[in-house]
Design an enzyme around this catalytic site. Structure first.
Site, PDB file in Angstrom:
ATOM      1  CG  HIS A 211      -0.478   0.199   3.338  1.00  0.00           C
ATOM      2  ND1 HIS A 211       0.240  -0.780   3.628  1.00  0.00           N
ATOM      3  CD2 HIS A 211      -0.132   0.823   3.449  1.00  0.00           C
ATOM      4  CE1 HIS A 211       0.948  -0.779   4.358  1.00  0.00           C
ATOM      5  NE2 HIS A 211       0.677   1.101   4.459  1.00  0.00           N
TER       6      HIS A 211
HETATM    7  C1  UD1 Z   1      -1.669   4.986   6.326  1.00  0.00           C
HETATM    8  C2  UD1 Z   1      -0.649   5.587   6.801  1.00  0.00           C
HETATM    9  C3  UD1 Z   1       0.555   4.842   6.501  1.00  0.00           C
HETATM   10  C4  UD1 Z   1      -0.439   3.327   6.974  1.00  0.00           C
HETATM   11  C5  UD1 Z   1      -1.324   2.850   6.686  1.00  0.00           C
HETATM   12  C6  UD1 Z   1      -1.932   2.002   7.599  1.00  0.00           C
HETATM   13  C7  UD1 Z   1      -0.292   8.212   6.912  1.00  0.00           C
HETATM   14  C8  UD1 Z   1       0.166   9.124   5.939  1.00  0.00           C
HETATM   15  N1  UD1 Z   1      -0.444   6.727   5.667  1.00  0.00           N
HETATM   16  O1  UD1 Z   1      -1.791   4.468   5.286  1.00  0.00           O
HETATM   17  O2  UD1 Z   1       2.074   4.978   7.728  1.00  0.00           O
HETATM   18  O3  UD1 Z   1       1.065   2.092   6.545  1.00  0.00           O
HETATM   19  O4  UD1 Z   1      -1.801   3.934   7.329  1.00  0.00           O
HETATM   20  O5  UD1 Z   1      -2.206   1.292   7.062  1.00  0.00           O
HETATM   21  O6  UD1 Z   1      -0.735   8.746   8.026  1.00  0.00           O
HETATM   22  N2  UD1 Z   1      -9.337   5.088   2.526  1.00  0.00           N
HETATM   23  C9  UD1 Z   1     -10.011   3.947   2.272  1.00  0.00           C
HETATM   24  N3  UD1 Z   1     -10.497   4.182   4.499  1.00  0.00           N
HETATM   25  C10 UD1 Z   1     -10.296   4.195   4.777  1.00  0.00           C
HETATM   26  C11 UD1 Z   1      -9.290   4.754   4.983  1.00  0.00           C
HETATM   27  C12 UD1 Z   1      -8.920   5.303   4.171  1.00  0.00           C
HETATM   28  O7  UD1 Z   1     -10.871   3.929   1.952  1.00  0.00           O
HETATM   29  O8  UD1 Z   1     -11.197   3.744   6.461  1.00  0.00           O
HETATM   30  C13 UD1 Z   1      -8.637   5.153   1.492  1.00  0.00           C
HETATM   31  C14 UD1 Z   1      -8.850   6.584   1.224  1.00  0.00           C
HETATM   32  O9  UD1 Z   1      -9.458   6.326  -0.667  1.00  0.00           O
HETATM   33  C15 UD1 Z   1      -7.708   7.364   1.514  1.00  0.00           C
HETATM   34  C16 UD1 Z   1      -6.402   6.225   1.171  1.00  0.00           C
HETATM   35  O10 UD1 Z   1      -7.476   5.315   1.535  1.00  0.00           O
HETATM   36  O11 UD1 Z   1      -7.442   8.620   0.470  1.00  0.00           O
HETATM   37  C17 UD1 Z   1      -5.702   6.744   1.958  1.00  0.00           C
HETATM   38  O12 UD1 Z   1      -5.954   6.255   3.410  1.00  0.00           O
HETATM   39  P1  UD1 Z   1      -4.879   7.456   4.789  1.00  0.00           P
HETATM   40  O13 UD1 Z   1      -4.782   7.553   5.802  1.00  0.00           O
HETATM   41  O14 UD1 Z   1      -4.941   9.215   3.569  1.00  0.00           O
HETATM   42  O15 UD1 Z   1      -3.356   6.771   4.015  1.00  0.00           O
HETATM   43  P2  UD1 Z   1      -3.459   5.368   4.214  1.00  0.00           P
HETATM   44  O16 UD1 Z   1      -2.262   5.197   2.703  1.00  0.00           O
HETATM   45  O17 UD1 Z   1      -4.494   4.107   4.310  1.00  0.00           O
HETATM   46  N1  UDP Z   2      -3.077  -6.174   9.276  1.00  0.00           N
HETATM   47  C1  UDP Z   2      -4.542  -6.524   9.125  1.00  0.00           C
HETATM   48  N2  UDP Z   2      -5.248  -6.908   8.209  1.00  0.00           N
HETATM   49  C2  UDP Z   2      -4.718  -6.531   6.745  1.00  0.00           C
HETATM   50  C3  UDP Z   2      -3.612  -6.708   7.147  1.00  0.00           C
HETATM   51  C4  UDP Z   2      -3.004  -5.725   7.788  1.00  0.00           C
HETATM   52  O1  UDP Z   2      -4.757  -6.735  10.449  1.00  0.00           O
HETATM   53  O2  UDP Z   2      -5.341  -6.850   6.036  1.00  0.00           O
HETATM   54  C5  UDP Z   2      -2.605  -6.017  10.232  1.00  0.00           C
HETATM   55  C6  UDP Z   2      -0.959  -5.928  10.108  1.00  0.00           C
HETATM   56  O3  UDP Z   2      -0.876  -7.561  11.422  1.00  0.00           O
HETATM   57  C7  UDP Z   2      -0.276  -5.222  11.496  1.00  0.00           C
HETATM   58  C8  UDP Z   2      -0.893  -3.645  10.560  1.00  0.00           C
HETATM   59  O4  UDP Z   2      -2.112  -4.253   9.936  1.00  0.00           O
HETATM   60  O5  UDP Z   2      -0.734  -5.684  12.777  1.00  0.00           O
HETATM   61  C9  UDP Z   2      -0.198  -3.450  10.050  1.00  0.00           C
HETATM   62  O6  UDP Z   2      -0.518  -1.828   9.050  1.00  0.00           O
HETATM   63  P1  UDP Z   2      -0.273  -1.619   7.762  1.00  0.00           P
HETATM   64  O7  UDP Z   2       0.127  -2.726   6.697  1.00  0.00           O
HETATM   65  O8  UDP Z   2      -1.840  -1.326   7.619  1.00  0.00           O
HETATM   66  O9  UDP Z   2       0.763  -0.428   8.560  1.00  0.00           O
HETATM   67  P2  UDP Z   2       2.384  -0.558   8.799  1.00  0.00           P
HETATM   68  O10 UDP Z   2       2.190  -1.102   9.372  1.00  0.00           O
HETATM   69  O11 UDP Z   2       2.781  -0.123   7.075  1.00  0.00           O
HETATM   70  O12 UDP Z   2       1.846   1.221   8.671  1.00  0.00           O
END
Ligand code: UD1
Ligand code: UDP
Length: 376
Positions: A211
């Site tokens: 992601h």
């Molecule tokens: C965020 C964090 C990233 C982390 C990830 C964990 C930032 C900049 N990035 O990334 O470090 O690894 O979370 O999963 O904070 N969206 C949905 N549903 C939701 C939330 C988001 O559909 O509940 C979609 C929206 O289109 C949104 C996009 O995901 O624009 C990105 O969401 P955002 O929270 O900005 O960043 P992540 O890529 O989730």
């Molecule tokens: N995770 C989860 N379901 C998924 C993918 C990840 O529960 O489908 C959990 C994973 O075990 C870990 C956390 O989400 O505990 C990691 O989150 P993510 O990869 O979104 O964020 P990052 O660690 O890269 O910031």
């Protein structure tokens, strides 16, 4: 919002999936110590699969406040977080703000607390990818710059903080609270049940999560990644719970309809960890997944040029690869077969399931010292 009467609480700020996993053990340990605390959910993640499911599975108390900031560009989302958190902190009057990891909610909490002159703690301090193109690197540097208490997961993180001039008395090497959450649910993991429920056939399989902007925002790299996944899926069936960020880009690069590649919605914590625990190989760009595979002893191929978690390479099963190396790397892992328990690397020091207790102990002492110091 009006100010809350009574003793000033410790306020945890969480907002995104990995925050919940890291915060749960700290909140539990502080509750055991009788510390008044509140949980503020910023609403950065709001889908049930990225948020609600974790509160249920990690036995987290429902948030005291949900700020509902939602999604947006970095500027828009951060602006909404700043405004909403300022209002929340003015109402809650925190004795201490605790933030987690490296997401936009972490940065915003740190900045607002600093402007309001509130003491703050950062859990997972000191990690550095030294890659400022990653939003997470910006976020974690800001959080560390303002933290009165820096809770580090590993010795390399302590070294980074010392090199940046953070005074030693602010730094606490406590281990990894994300691993506490893993150890708490480990007896309940059910790899074969999870394998069947996502439609994987019996036998070896791999798990994929991708992601990061670096992988899903650059069409050439995304195409190379999808080609690597297709060539890997020809060797072993793969399950890919697709994070909403990047779904469209991955689909545009040809992700759908690839033989052997099972695309599913993001999974809850228990089913996901169950799949990780039983996997022959994991392909990821997640921070947390690099750490969890290290403890589960599952080979992890991280498709990134760097990692802020080098301990997962030196003490774990992690390896950095480029998209073009993916299929060959998967082939090599499958050919090597599972490692015998004696061949697995030693887990990183203090990744023992008790980091939350160590963090709580430091916080309790810190709160006690301040109460004594401010007594008439
Ligand atoms: C965020 C964090 C990233 C982390 C990830 C964990 C930032 C900049 N990035 O990334 O470090 O690894 O979370 O999963 O904070 N969206 C949905 N549903 C939701 C939330 C988001 O559909 O509940 C979609 C929206 O289109 C949104 C996009 O995901 O624009 C990105 O969401 P955002 O929270 O900005 O960043 P992540 O890529 O989730
Ligand atoms: N995770 C989860 N379901 C998924 C993918 C990840 O529960 O489908 C959990 C994973 O075990 C870990 C956390 O989400 O505990 C990691 O989150 P993510 O990869 O979104 O964020 P990052 O660690 O890269 O910031």
């Amino acid at each position: 919002m009006t100010a809350t009467p009574g003793p000033r609480p410790l306020v945890h700020v969480v907002g995104a999936r990995p925050n919940f996993v890291k915060a749960a053990p700290v909140i539990r340990a502080l509750a055991g110590a009788g510390v008044p605390q509140r949980v503020v959910h910023t609403g950065q993640h709001y889908d049930e699969a990225l948020s609600g499911v974790f509160f249920a599975e990690l036995d987290l108390p429902a948030p005291d406040l949900n700020l509902g900031v939602g999604s947006g560009s970095h500027a828009r989302q951060t602006a909404a977080l700043l405004v909403a958190l300022e209002e929340a902190f003015e109402a809650l009057r925190p004795a201490l703000v605790v933030d987690y990891g490296d997401v936009n909610s972490t940065l915003a909490a740190a900045l607002v607390a600093a402007k309001l002159n509130l003491p703050q703690a950062h859990v997972e301090a000191g990690l550095r990818s030294f890659d400022m193109s990653m939003p997470e690197e910006v976020n974690r540097r800001v959080a560390d710059a303002f933290a009165d208490l820096c809770f580090a997961t590993s010795a390399d993180a302590v070294d980074n903080l010392c090199r940046e001039g953070v005074p030693a008395e602010r730094i606490h090497l406590v281990g990894n609270s994300m691993i506490d959450s893993l150890e708490a649910v480990r007896p309940r993991l059910d790899p074969s049940g999870a394998q069947a429920s996502v439609g994987l056939p019996d036998g070896p399989y791999g798990v994929v999560t991708l992601h990061r902007p670096g992988n899903v925002d650059e069409p050439g790299r995304t195409r190379a990644l999808v080609e690597g996944l297709a060539a890997s899926a020809a060797q072993v069936p793969l399950v890919f719970p697709v994070h909403p960020r990047g779904r469209a880009a991955l689909e545009a690069a040809g992700l759908t309809g690839v033989s052997g590649l099972h695309l599913v919605e993001p999974l809850g914590y228990l089913p996901f960890l169950s799949l990780l625990a039983g996997a022959a190989v994991v392909i990821t760009d997640s921070g947390g997944v690099q750490e969890e595979t290290t403890i589960l002893g599952v080979p992890c191929l991280t498709v990134r040029p760097n990692t802020e978690r080098p301990v997962t390479i030196t003490h774990g099963t992690n390896r950095l690869i480029e998209p073009g190396e993916l299929a060959a790397a998967v082939g090599a892992v499958l050919a090597a077969g599972p490692a015998a328990p004696g061949q697995l690397p030693k887990r990183p020091p203090l990744w023992d399931g008790r980091a939350g207790e160590r963090i709580a102990a430091v916080l309790v002492e810190w709160l006690r010292d301040r109460t004594v110091a401010s007594a008439p």
